[in-house]
Design an enzyme around this catalytic site. Sequence first.
Site, mmCIF file in Angstrom:
data_model
loop_
_atom_site.group_PDB
_atom_site.id
_atom_site.type_symbol
_atom_site.label_atom_id
_atom_site.label_comp_id
_atom_site.label_asym_id
_atom_site.label_seq_id
_atom_site.Cartn_x
_atom_site.Cartn_y
_atom_site.Cartn_z
ATOM 1 C CE LYS A 11 90.499 102.145 52.462
ATOM 2 N NZ LYS A 11 91.503 102.033 51.412
ATOM 3 C CB ALA A 98 93.996 93.565 52.659
ATOM 4 N N GLY A 99 94.593 96.977 52.174
ATOM 5 C CA GLY A 99 94.059 98.115 51.401
ATOM 6 C C GLY A 99 92.564 98.280 51.584
ATOM 7 C CB SER A 104 91.383 103.047 59.083
ATOM 8 O OG SER A 104 92.717 103.089 58.675
ATOM 9 C CB SER A 105 87.009 100.161 59.620
ATOM 10 O OG SER A 105 85.718 99.848 60.052
ATOM 11 C CG ASP A 137 92.450 104.986 54.629
ATOM 12 O OD1 ASP A 137 92.275 105.957 53.864
ATOM 13 O OD2 ASP A 137 93.020 103.935 54.288
HETATM 14 O O1 C5P Z 1 97.872 107.825 57.697
HETATM 15 P P1 C5P Z 1 98.400 106.434 57.711
HETATM 16 O O2 C5P Z 1 99.119 106.097 58.997
HETATM 17 O O3 C5P Z 1 97.394 105.409 57.341
HETATM 18 O O4 C5P Z 1 99.489 106.380 56.560
HETATM 19 C C1 C5P Z 1 100.448 105.368 56.467
HETATM 20 C C2 C5P Z 1 101.601 105.856 55.604
HETATM 21 O O5 C5P Z 1 101.180 106.024 54.242
HETATM 22 C C3 C5P Z 1 102.135 107.225 55.998
HETATM 23 O O6 C5P Z 1 103.144 107.104 56.960
HETATM 24 C C4 C5P Z 1 102.675 107.779 54.696
HETATM 25 O O7 C5P Z 1 103.952 107.240 54.447
HETATM 26 C C5 C5P Z 1 101.741 107.189 53.658
HETATM 27 N N1 C5P Z 1 100.656 108.115 53.261
HETATM 28 C C6 C5P Z 1 100.948 109.204 52.438
HETATM 29 N N2 C5P Z 1 99.940 110.062 52.077
HETATM 30 C C7 C5P Z 1 98.665 109.853 52.477
HETATM 31 C C8 C5P Z 1 98.362 108.736 53.295
HETATM 32 C C9 C5P Z 1 99.388 107.882 53.660
HETATM 33 O O8 C5P Z 1 102.098 109.427 52.058
HETATM 34 N N3 C5P Z 1 97.710 110.700 52.084
#
Ligand code: C5P
Length: 285
Positions: A11, A98-99, A104-105, A137
Site C-alpha cells: 500500500k 519500508a512504509g 501487515s499485508s 495497517d
Molecule cells: O500497529 P502497529 O504495530 O503497526 O504500530 C507500530 C507502532 O507505531 C506502535 O507501537 C505505535 O508506537 C506506533 N503507532 C502509533 N499510532 C498509530 C499506529 C502506529 O502511534 N495509529
Amino acid sequence: MKSIFLKSPAKLNLFLKVTGKRPDGYHNLITLFERIDLCDDISLALNRQGKIRIFSNHPQMPKGSKNLMYKVAQMLKKDFQCPWGVDITIKKRIPVAAGLGGGSSNAATTLLGLNRLWKLSLTRQEIVHYAQKIGSDVPFFVYDASWALGTQRGDAIKRLFLKKKLWHVLVVPKLKVYTYKVFGALNLKLTKKKADVNMLHRALGKSDLPAVSHLLLNDLETTIVHLHPNLLKIKEKISKSGALNVLFSGSGPSLFGLARSKAHAEQLAALLNKDFSQVFVVQTL
Ligand code: C5P
C-alpha cells in the site's frame, strides 16, 4: 483443500494526518490508502502434524513468533482449537520495514487464507477484529479494496469506490525506519491542522491529477527527515526527475513520485535507476 496460492499487495498512504495522541499510546489518524500492484506471493499448505512453519526467500525474515503471519496462525489455531497446522511459503518482493505495509499485508492474506484452509467460517466482523489485534495497517488489507479511508489508529476502514488508477515511481532507500520511533519523536504542534482528506477524495473522483498532486500529505515527514536527514536529498532528487509530487509512504523510508502515465513513470524510473538500487514502477491495484 490442501493448499492455497494468494497475492499479498503493498500500500501507499496518499494522505496521512495525525489528529492526536490516544490514552493507549497510539495516535489517531486520518489516512487515505491506495493498494498497489507490488505483491508478495504466499502459499498456504495444510500441515497435518499441527506445526506452523514459514519458508521464505528473504533471509532476514523472522520465521517464528515475531513474524506477523506466524502470529495470525498461532492465534487462530489457539482460539479455534484447530488440530491442523500450516506451511507458509512466501516469495518476498515488497521491501521490509519500508512504509509499504508488507508485513501487515502478509498477515491479512494469511488470515483470509487460513479462514478457507482451516474452514473456520469467520464472519467479516471477526476477520476485522483479528486484523486489528495484529496491527494498525492490517485491516485495510482484509477489505479487498483499491482505495480506503482509515481513521482511529488507521484501522477503522471505510472503502472508497473510486475508478481512478494512478501510476507512481517508487524509490525504497536501503535504510530501516521503525514506525514506533517516528511516532515517538513526532511533534504534534507541527501537524497540518487544516488539511482535508475529502478534498483529495474529490480530486481522485474527478481524476484531477494536478489537484491530487497538490493535496498529498504526510504529517510524519518532518519527523522522518529529522531522524534521517539524508532522505530529504533523495526526495529532492525524485522531485527534480520530474515527478508531479513526491511523498513518503507511512513512516517511510519509501518515497513515491506521482506520474502522469505509465510512460511517464517508466521515464522517471529510468532516470532514478542510475542513483538508486530499489526503484519500482507501480500502479493502483
Ligand atoms: O500497529 P502497529 O504495530 O503497526 O504500530 C507500530 C507502532 O507505531 C506502535 O507501537 C505505535 O508506537 C506506533 N503507532 C502509533 N499510532 C498509530 C499506529 C502506529 O502511534 N495509529
